[in-house]
Design a protein around this motif. Structure first.
Motif, PDB file in Angstrom:
ATOM      1  N   GLU A  24       0.828  -1.209   0.000  1.00  0.00           N
ATOM      2  CA  GLU A  24       0.000   0.000   0.000  1.00  0.00           C
ATOM      3  C   GLU A  24       0.864   1.262   0.000  1.00  0.00           C
ATOM      4  O   GLU A  24       0.545   2.239  -0.674  1.00  0.00           O
ATOM      5  CB  GLU A  24      -0.934  -0.007   1.207  1.00  0.00           C
ATOM      6  N   ALA A  25       1.968   1.226   0.743  1.00  0.00           N
ATOM      7  CA  ALA A  25       2.877   2.372   0.763  1.00  0.00           C
ATOM      8  C   ALA A  25       3.470   2.593  -0.619  1.00  0.00           C
ATOM      9  O   ALA A  25       3.592   3.735  -1.073  1.00  0.00           O
ATOM     10  CB  ALA A  25       3.979   2.152   1.797  1.00  0.00           C
ATOM     11  N   ALA A  26       3.830   1.499  -1.288  1.00  0.00           N
ATOM     12  CA  ALA A  26       4.370   1.619  -2.644  1.00  0.00           C
ATOM     13  C   ALA A  26       3.348   2.279  -3.556  1.00  0.00           C
ATOM     14  O   ALA A  26       3.689   3.159  -4.358  1.00  0.00           O
ATOM     15  CB  ALA A  26       4.753   0.238  -3.178  1.00  0.00           C
ATOM     16  N   GLN A  27       2.104   1.872  -3.416  1.00  0.00           N
ATOM     17  CA  GLN A  27       1.045   2.457  -4.244  1.00  0.00           C
ATOM     18  C   GLN A  27       0.878   3.944  -3.928  1.00  0.00           C
ATOM     19  O   GLN A  27       0.755   4.760  -4.843  1.00  0.00           O
ATOM     20  CB  GLN A  27      -0.262   1.707  -4.012  1.00  0.00           C
ATOM     21  N   LEU A  28       0.883   4.307  -2.651  1.00  0.00           N
ATOM     22  CA  LEU A  28       0.762   5.722  -2.276  1.00  0.00           C
ATOM     23  C   LEU A  28       1.903   6.551  -2.854  1.00  0.00           C
ATOM     24  O   LEU A  28       1.702   7.677  -3.300  1.00  0.00           O
ATOM     25  CB  LEU A  28       0.776   5.876  -0.748  1.00  0.00           C
ATOM     26  N   ALA A  29       3.107   5.985  -2.842  1.00  0.00           N
ATOM     27  CA  ALA A  29       4.283   6.698  -3.328  1.00  0.00           C
ATOM     28  C   ALA A  29       4.420   6.614  -4.840  1.00  0.00           C
ATOM     29  O   ALA A  29       5.327   7.223  -5.408  1.00  0.00           O
ATOM     30  CB  ALA A  29       5.539   6.137  -2.666  1.00  0.00           C
ATOM     31  N   ASP A  30       3.533   5.877  -5.482  1.00  0.00           N
ATOM     32  CA  ASP A  30       3.576   5.673  -6.933  1.00  0.00           C
ATOM     33  C   ASP A  30       4.898   5.019  -7.344  1.00  0.00           C
ATOM     34  O   ASP A  30       5.539   5.431  -8.303  1.00  0.00           O
ATOM     35  CB  ASP A  30       3.352   6.985  -7.686  1.00  0.00           C
ATOM     36  N   LEU A  31       5.269   3.981  -6.570  1.00  0.00           N
ATOM     37  CA  LEU A  31       6.486   3.223  -6.824  1.00  0.00           C
ATOM     38  C   LEU A  31       6.146   1.750  -6.988  1.00  0.00           C
ATOM     39  O   LEU A  31       5.094   1.304  -6.522  1.00  0.00           O
ATOM     40  CB  LEU A  31       7.461   3.351  -5.635  1.00  0.00           C
ATOM     41  N   SER A  32       7.038   1.009  -7.597  1.00  0.00           N
ATOM     42  CA  SER A  32       6.879  -0.444  -7.608  1.00  0.00           C
ATOM     43  C   SER A  32       7.207  -0.949  -6.207  1.00  0.00           C
ATOM     44  O   SER A  32       7.828  -0.242  -5.407  1.00  0.00           O
ATOM     45  CB  SER A  32       7.827  -1.080  -8.624  1.00  0.00           C
ATOM     46  N   ILE A  33       6.805  -2.168  -5.897  1.00  0.00           N
ATOM     47  CA  ILE A  33       7.107  -2.720  -4.579  1.00  0.00           C
ATOM     48  C   ILE A  33       8.619  -2.817  -4.389  1.00  0.00           C
ATOM     49  O   ILE A  33       9.131  -2.549  -3.303  1.00  0.00           O
ATOM     50  CB  ILE A  33       6.398  -4.078  -4.341  1.00  0.00           C
ATOM     51  N   ALA A  34       9.353  -3.156  -5.443  1.00  0.00           N
ATOM     52  CA  ALA A  34      10.816  -3.234  -5.343  1.00  0.00           C
ATOM     53  C   ALA A  34      11.411  -1.860  -5.042  1.00  0.00           C
ATOM     54  O   ALA A  34      12.309  -1.737  -4.194  1.00  0.00           O
ATOM     55  CB  ALA A  34      11.403  -3.810  -6.627  1.00  0.00           C
TER      56      ALA A  34
END
Length: 109
Positions: free
Chosen positions: A69-79
């Motif tokens: 979810e944090a990755a999605q909020l930051a507009d980043l991939s999980i990696a």
């Protein structure tokens, strides 16, 4: 770089700035050898990325969101998010189910 046609199709916004900030904007535009509009777009883009990342870090650190979810909020991939979390030594108070969800999400990638 945007073409004239690109710019004509962009919505226009306006903002009021204190004279000190306008002077700073003009100084940075000159430093970058750009016009004021280009500098504003760059500053806005970079500022929005920074704000998204800050919110993601805060919510992850407080345990409100999982890594996925944090990755999605930051507009980043999980990696990319995991790199950010490692670089910043982030810790969280997630439940085992949250970690399992993150592992499932990572496995899907």
């Amino acid at each position: 770089m945007f073409t004239r046609d690109d710019c004509e199709n962009m919505p226009t916004i306006s903002a009021r700035l204190p004279s000190e900030e306008k002077d700073e904007l003009d100084d940075v535009a000159e430093l970058l050898s750009e016009d004021r509009s280009t500098t504003i777009r760059k500053a806005l883009r970079e500022g929005l990325e920074t704000l998204r990342l800050r919110v993601a870090v805060e919510q992850y650190q407080s345990g409100d969101v999982s890594a996925a979810e944090a990755a999605q909020l930051a507009d980043l991939s999980i990696a990319e998010w995991l790199d950010v979390a490692r670089e910043r030594n982030l810790t969280t108070q997630l439940e085992l189910s949250d970690l399992e969800l993150d592992a499932d999400t990572a496995a899907e990638l």
